[in-house]
Scaffold this motif. Structure first.
Motif, short mmCIF file in Angstrom:
data_model
loop_
_atom_site.label_atom_id
_atom_site.label_comp_id
_atom_site.label_asym_id
_atom_site.label_seq_id
_atom_site.Cartn_x
_atom_site.Cartn_y
_atom_site.Cartn_z
N CYS A 297 0.81 -1.24 0.00
CA CYS A 297 0.00 0.00 0.00
C CYS A 297 0.84 1.27 0.00
O CYS A 297 0.31 2.35 0.30
CB CYS A 297 -0.94 0.04 1.22
SG CYS A 297 -2.11 -1.31 1.33
N GLY A 298 2.11 1.18 -0.29
CA GLY A 298 2.98 2.34 -0.11
C GLY A 298 3.55 2.91 -1.39
O GLY A 298 2.93 2.88 -2.45
N ARG A 299 4.76 3.42 -1.28
CA ARG A 299 5.39 4.16 -2.37
C ARG A 299 5.65 3.27 -3.59
O ARG A 299 5.35 3.67 -4.71
CB ARG A 299 6.71 4.77 -1.89
CG ARG A 299 7.47 5.50 -2.99
CD ARG A 299 8.67 6.24 -2.47
NE ARG A 299 9.45 6.80 -3.57
CZ ARG A 299 10.51 7.58 -3.40
NH1 ARG A 299 10.91 7.90 -2.18
NH2 ARG A 299 11.15 8.06 -4.45
N THR A 300 6.19 2.08 -3.36
CA THR A 300 6.49 1.20 -4.48
C THR A 300 5.23 0.86 -5.26
O THR A 300 5.21 0.89 -6.50
CB THR A 300 7.15 -0.10 -3.99
OG1 THR A 300 8.43 0.22 -3.41
CG2 THR A 300 7.36 -1.09 -5.13
N ALA A 301 4.14 0.57 -4.55
CA ALA A 301 2.88 0.22 -5.20
C ALA A 301 2.35 1.37 -6.03
O ALA A 301 1.89 1.19 -7.16
CB ALA A 301 1.85 -0.19 -4.14
N LEU A 302 2.42 2.58 -5.49
CA LEU A 302 1.94 3.75 -6.21
C LEU A 302 2.77 4.00 -7.45
O LEU A 302 2.24 4.24 -8.54
CB LEU A 302 1.97 4.98 -5.29
CG LEU A 302 1.59 6.32 -5.93
CD1 LEU A 302 0.18 6.27 -6.51
CD2 LEU A 302 1.71 7.45 -4.89
N GLU A 303 4.09 3.94 -7.31
CA GLU A 303 4.97 4.18 -8.47
C GLU A 303 4.76 3.14 -9.56
O GLU A 303 4.76 3.47 -10.75
CB GLU A 303 6.42 4.20 -8.01
CG GLU A 303 6.79 5.41 -7.16
CD GLU A 303 8.22 5.39 -6.69
OE1 GLU A 303 8.74 6.45 -6.32
OE2 GLU A 303 8.84 4.29 -6.67
N GLN A 304 4.58 1.90 -9.17
CA GLN A 304 4.38 0.86 -10.17
C GLN A 304 3.05 1.04 -10.90
O GLN A 304 2.97 0.81 -12.11
CB GLN A 304 4.45 -0.52 -9.51
CG GLN A 304 5.86 -0.90 -9.07
CD GLN A 304 5.94 -2.28 -8.45
OE1 GLN A 304 4.93 -2.95 -8.25
NE2 GLN A 304 7.15 -2.73 -8.16
N LEU A 305 2.00 1.43 -10.18
CA LEU A 305 0.70 1.66 -10.82
C LEU A 305 0.80 2.80 -11.83
O LEU A 305 0.34 2.67 -12.98
CB LEU A 305 -0.36 1.97 -9.77
CG LEU A 305 -1.75 2.35 -10.31
CD1 LEU A 305 -2.35 1.21 -11.12
CD2 LEU A 305 -2.67 2.76 -9.16
N ILE A 306 1.40 3.90 -11.43
CA ILE A 306 1.55 5.04 -12.34
C ILE A 306 2.45 4.67 -13.51
O ILE A 306 2.16 5.00 -14.68
CB ILE A 306 2.11 6.26 -11.59
CG1 ILE A 306 1.08 6.78 -10.57
CG2 ILE A 306 2.49 7.38 -12.57
CD1 ILE A 306 1.59 7.89 -9.68
N GLY A 307 3.55 3.97 -13.23
CA GLY A 307 4.46 3.57 -14.30
C GLY A 307 3.79 2.68 -15.33
O GLY A 307 4.00 2.86 -16.55
N ARG A 308 2.96 1.76 -14.90
CA ARG A 308 2.27 0.87 -15.84
C ARG A 308 1.23 1.63 -16.65
O ARG A 308 1.02 1.33 -17.83
CB ARG A 308 1.63 -0.28 -15.07
CG ARG A 308 2.68 -1.27 -14.54
CD ARG A 308 2.08 -2.31 -13.62
NE ARG A 308 1.00 -3.02 -14.26
CZ ARG A 308 -0.24 -3.10 -13.76
NH1 ARG A 308 -0.52 -2.49 -12.62
NH2 ARG A 308 -1.16 -3.78 -14.39
N ALA A 309 0.57 2.61 -16.04
CA ALA A 309 -0.39 3.43 -16.78
C ALA A 309 0.31 4.24 -17.86
O ALA A 309 -0.19 4.37 -18.99
CB ALA A 309 -1.14 4.35 -15.82
N LEU A 310 1.49 4.78 -17.53
CA LEU A 310 2.25 5.54 -18.52
C LEU A 310 2.75 4.63 -19.64
O LEU A 310 2.61 4.95 -20.83
CB LEU A 310 3.44 6.24 -17.85
CG LEU A 310 3.12 7.35 -16.83
CD1 LEU A 310 4.41 7.89 -16.24
CD2 LEU A 310 2.31 8.47 -17.45
N GLU A 311 3.33 3.48 -19.27
CA GLU A 311 3.88 2.57 -20.28
C GLU A 311 2.80 2.04 -21.21
O GLU A 311 3.04 1.85 -22.41
CB GLU A 311 4.59 1.40 -19.58
CG GLU A 311 5.90 1.80 -18.91
CD GLU A 311 6.51 0.66 -18.13
OE1 GLU A 311 6.00 -0.49 -18.25
OE2 GLU A 311 7.50 0.89 -17.40
N ALA A 312 1.60 1.81 -20.67
CA ALA A 312 0.49 1.32 -21.50
C ALA A 312 0.09 2.34 -22.55
O ALA A 312 -0.56 2.00 -23.54
CB ALA A 312 -0.70 0.98 -20.62
N ASN A 313 0.52 3.59 -22.33
CA ASN A 313 0.19 4.65 -23.28
C ASN A 313 1.44 5.22 -23.95
O ASN A 313 1.46 6.37 -24.39
CB ASN A 313 -0.59 5.75 -22.57
CG ASN A 313 -1.99 5.30 -22.18
OD1 ASN A 313 -2.92 5.39 -22.96
ND2 ASN A 313 -2.13 4.80 -20.96
N GLY A 314 2.51 4.41 -23.98
CA GLY A 314 3.69 4.76 -24.76
C GLY A 314 4.67 5.70 -24.10
O GLY A 314 5.54 6.26 -24.77
#
Length: 372
Positions: free
Chosen positions: A231-248
């Protein structure tokens, strides 16, 4: 009713031991089984006298890494983190009594009322136990908790913890086998205590919005993943990173900037939430609900703003740094101020006792005998 009561078997001689055995052998493993990508780290389950807990706190979770020259000599190196779940005796005994199926011997109306109160208290226990979920390696789990705290992301962490508790409570009850003791517990809704109102709403909007940006996933899947990562920093960064990568877009610095923006926005909103709880002291339930509605509306708007900031970063990844969404600038701040001044007058803000933020407005109002 009399014959029904007489048919009930006598309770176990030691309900506290029954609860500890259940928690260690069933409840905690059930959390690990439900959040398969992580593990629940609870080394000790301890009932505590009710008067040693802050008011209206049924449980709390701690993790610490004891350090001293003496320990280093005794252990031959650094100690591993200590993890523990503390539960009030009242909560422990109540859970043990439900485990024995004793609610099934109550009249229907009384049974529903008892199960509602039980499920409300159980929600607080599940919230605290969810803090124990994270990476399967205990040292990694502890390091992530410290990293999250240093990054001032505890507001984000609490909101994810509460959101998952609310959404998955029945699933966890079934995983832990509590429904076998009284299946009706699944059909009873816990009381709306207003725990982390606003921040939970913002987090739900944010996680749902980013889930929609990632093909092949769902809101529920992403929320479970956040918990499994702590529920912390790593989880948040990974969620945002995957959203960005999914959109190039693949830019670690942008991920950090967006994560910091989300954390700061959530911290500001949580501060408003705690100030609201403080000002609600000795207020009426109707007034409290008005204030909570304002916070919910503000939280939903903030969550949508945060999703928009990610979307804007995708469209223009080399643009200016994402601005922190300021919950004070969203709709209805003046309404909230008017509510405070008009209905609460100049009541001073009081520091919240440990656990009150998780208990929500009901914990404060029950203390004064005016909550439902």
């Amino acid at each position: 009713m009399e014959s029904t009561q007489q048919s009930a078997q006598a309770p176990s001689p030691d309900l506290l031991n029954a609860f500890v055995e259940y928690a260690q052998s069933t409840f905690i493993p059930a959390l690990s089984a439900f959040y398969k990508g992580g593990a629940a780290h609870v080394g000790t389950v301890c009932p505590m006298p009710d008067d040693m807990m802050p008011n209206h706190v049924g449980a709390f979770y701690i993790t610490a890494r004891p350090q001293s020259p003496m320990l280093t000599k005794l252990l031959g190196g650094a100690s591993t983190p200590i993890t523990a779940m503390y539960v009030t005796m009242q909560t422990a005994i109540t859970v043990a009594a439900v485990l024995e199926g004793r609610t099934k011997f109550l009249a229907p109306q009384e049974r529903a009322a008892v199960l509602k109160g039980f499920k409300t208290q159980l929600k607080f226990v599940v919230h605290e136990a969810t803090h124990a979920v994270g990476d399967k390696n205990l040292d990694t789990f502890e390091d992530e908790a410290e990293r999250t705290a240093r990054s001032r992301m505890n507001a984000w962490k609490e909101s994810v913890t509460e959101l998952s508790t609310q959404l998955f409570l029945n699933d966890i009850i079934k995983q832990a086998g509590l429904d076998a003791c009284d299946p009706e517990v699944l059909n009873v809704e816990p009381s709306d205590t207003g725990s982390y109102v606003g921040t939970v709403d913002a987090t739900a909007e944010f996680v749902r919005g980013l889930s929609n940006m990632i093909p092949g996933t769902t809101f529920e899947t992403e929320l479970k993943t956040l918990v499994e990562k702590g529920c912390g920093r790593t989880a948040l960064e990974q969620l945002i990173g995957r959203a960005l990568e999914a959109n190039g877009v693949n830019d670690p610095r942008l991920v950090t900037r967006l994560s910091t923006s989300v954390a700061s926005s959530m911290e500001q909103l949580e501060s408003t939430y705690k100030q609201t709880l403080s000002r609600l002291d000795r207020s009426h339930m109707v007034e409290a609900r008005d204030a909570m509605a304002q916070l919910r509306s503000r939280g939903r708007l903030l969550g949508k703003e945060l999703v928009q900031s990610v979307d804007e970063a995708i469209m223009n990844p080399h643009g200016p740094a994402p601005r922190t969404a300021d919950p004070r600038q969203t709709l209805s701040l003046q309404d909230l101020r008017d509510l405070f001044e008009g209905k609460y007058g100049g009541l001073p803000e009081r520091p919240l006792r440990p656990g009150q933020a998780a208990q929500g407005y009901t914990g404060i109002l029950v203390h004064h005998g005016i909550a439902e």
